[in-house]
Design a protein around this motif. Structure first.
Motif, PDB file in Angstrom:
ATOM      1  N   VAL A  10       0.838  -1.209   0.000  1.00  0.00           N
ATOM      2  CA  VAL A  10       0.000   0.000   0.000  1.00  0.00           C
ATOM      3  C   VAL A  10       0.866   1.249   0.000  1.00  0.00           C
ATOM      4  O   VAL A  10       0.600   2.205  -0.731  1.00  0.00           O
ATOM      5  CB  VAL A  10      -0.965  -0.020   1.210  1.00  0.00           C
ATOM      6  N   LEU A  11       1.914   1.248   0.811  1.00  0.00           N
ATOM      7  CA  LEU A  11       2.814   2.407   0.844  1.00  0.00           C
ATOM      8  C   LEU A  11       3.535   2.594  -0.495  1.00  0.00           C
ATOM      9  O   LEU A  11       3.743   3.725  -0.948  1.00  0.00           O
ATOM     10  CB  LEU A  11       3.818   2.267   1.990  1.00  0.00           C
ATOM     11  N   LEU A  16       4.038   5.671  -5.487  1.00  0.00           N
ATOM     12  CA  LEU A  16       4.035   5.766  -6.952  1.00  0.00           C
ATOM     13  C   LEU A  16       2.970   6.741  -7.452  1.00  0.00           C
ATOM     14  O   LEU A  16       3.152   7.408  -8.468  1.00  0.00           O
ATOM     15  CB  LEU A  16       3.818   4.380  -7.571  1.00  0.00           C
ATOM     16  N   ILE A  17       1.864   6.824  -6.738  1.00  0.00           N
ATOM     17  CA  ILE A  17       0.789   7.733  -7.142  1.00  0.00           C
ATOM     18  C   ILE A  17       1.163   9.179  -6.853  1.00  0.00           C
ATOM     19  O   ILE A  17       0.901  10.079  -7.655  1.00  0.00           O
ATOM     20  CB  ILE A  17      -0.532   7.340  -6.447  1.00  0.00           C
ATOM     21  N   THR A  18       1.806   9.429  -5.711  1.00  0.00           N
ATOM     22  CA  THR A  18       2.114  10.809  -5.327  1.00  0.00           C
ATOM     23  C   THR A  18       3.433  11.319  -5.898  1.00  0.00           C
ATOM     24  O   THR A  18       3.670  12.528  -5.910  1.00  0.00           O
ATOM     25  CB  THR A  18       2.157  10.950  -3.799  1.00  0.00           C
ATOM     26  N   LEU A  19       4.300  10.438  -6.380  1.00  0.00           N
ATOM     27  CA  LEU A  19       5.611  10.851  -6.868  1.00  0.00           C
ATOM     28  C   LEU A  19       5.533  11.872  -8.008  1.00  0.00           C
ATOM     29  O   LEU A  19       6.227  12.899  -7.950  1.00  0.00           O
ATOM     30  CB  LEU A  19       6.429   9.625  -7.279  1.00  0.00           C
ATOM     31  N   PRO A  20       4.737  11.677  -9.063  1.00  0.00           N
ATOM     32  CA  PRO A  20       4.676  12.685 -10.137  1.00  0.00           C
ATOM     33  C   PRO A  20       4.225  14.060  -9.638  1.00  0.00           C
ATOM     34  O   PRO A  20       4.748  15.090 -10.067  1.00  0.00           O
ATOM     35  CB  PRO A  20       3.668  12.110 -11.133  1.00  0.00           C
ATOM     36  N   SER A  21       3.289  14.068  -8.719  1.00  0.00           N
ATOM     37  CA  SER A  21       2.806  15.329  -8.166  1.00  0.00           C
ATOM     38  C   SER A  21       3.910  16.051  -7.395  1.00  0.00           C
ATOM     39  O   SER A  21       4.101  17.266  -7.524  1.00  0.00           O
ATOM     40  CB  SER A  21       1.602  15.086  -7.270  1.00  0.00           C
ATOM     41  N   GLY A  24       6.520  17.411  -9.807  1.00  0.00           N
ATOM     42  CA  GLY A  24       6.008  18.606 -10.488  1.00  0.00           C
ATOM     43  C   GLY A  24       6.025  19.819  -9.587  1.00  0.00           C
ATOM     44  O   GLY A  24       6.353  20.936 -10.001  1.00  0.00           O
ATOM     45  N   HIS A  25       5.676  19.614  -8.334  1.00  0.00           N
ATOM     46  CA  HIS A  25       5.692  20.719  -7.367  1.00  0.00           C
ATOM     47  C   HIS A  25       7.115  21.237  -7.165  1.00  0.00           C
ATOM     48  O   HIS A  25       7.350  22.452  -7.126  1.00  0.00           O
ATOM     49  CB  HIS A  25       5.096  20.254  -6.041  1.00  0.00           C
ATOM     50  N   ALA A  26       8.078  20.335  -7.051  1.00  0.00           N
ATOM     51  CA  ALA A  26       9.472  20.740  -6.884  1.00  0.00           C
ATOM     52  C   ALA A  26       9.962  21.495  -8.115  1.00  0.00           C
ATOM     53  O   ALA A  26      10.685  22.491  -8.004  1.00  0.00           O
ATOM     54  CB  ALA A  26      10.341  19.514  -6.629  1.00  0.00           C
ATOM     55  N   ARG A  27       9.563  21.046  -9.289  1.00  0.00           N
ATOM     56  CA  ARG A  27       9.956  21.733 -10.531  1.00  0.00           C
ATOM     57  C   ARG A  27       9.344  23.135 -10.594  1.00  0.00           C
ATOM     58  O   ARG A  27      10.005  24.105 -10.978  1.00  0.00           O
ATOM     59  CB  ARG A  27       9.511  20.906 -11.728  1.00  0.00           C
TER      60      ARG A  27
END
Length: 88
Positions: A10-11, A16-21, A24-27
């Protein structure tokens, strides 16, 4: 043991679901820093530009209509120019 594997799964899926977000926020934050720095440098090195020269007046605006040649008393439309080019 099954509970630990399920928790890890689950973790991992949540990561994996939150990584792209998060990436993108860091970029976006890095781009915002670059924009702020560029604006700061631009404001520090701002030099007033020379005044723009006045635009010349059209001949039709500068002369009275009755003394101006016929070409300057009315604005030629596209159709008038086409007719002039064919000799009509």
């Amino acid at each position: 043991m099954n509970t630990a594997i399920a928790l890890i799964a689950v973790l991992a899926i949540a990561g994996l679901i939150t990584l792209p977000s998060l990436l993108g926020h860091a970029r976006d934050r890095a781009i915002d820093r670059q924009l702020r720095e560029a604006a700061r440098l631009e404001s520090e090195s701002w030099v007033p530009s020379a005044p723009r020269p006045a635009t010349p007046r059209r001949i039709a605006d500068a002369t009275p209509a009755d003394s101006a040649p016929a070409d300057y008393t009315r604005s030629a439309t596209v159709a008038d120019r086409r007719l002039d080019s064919v000799g009509v």
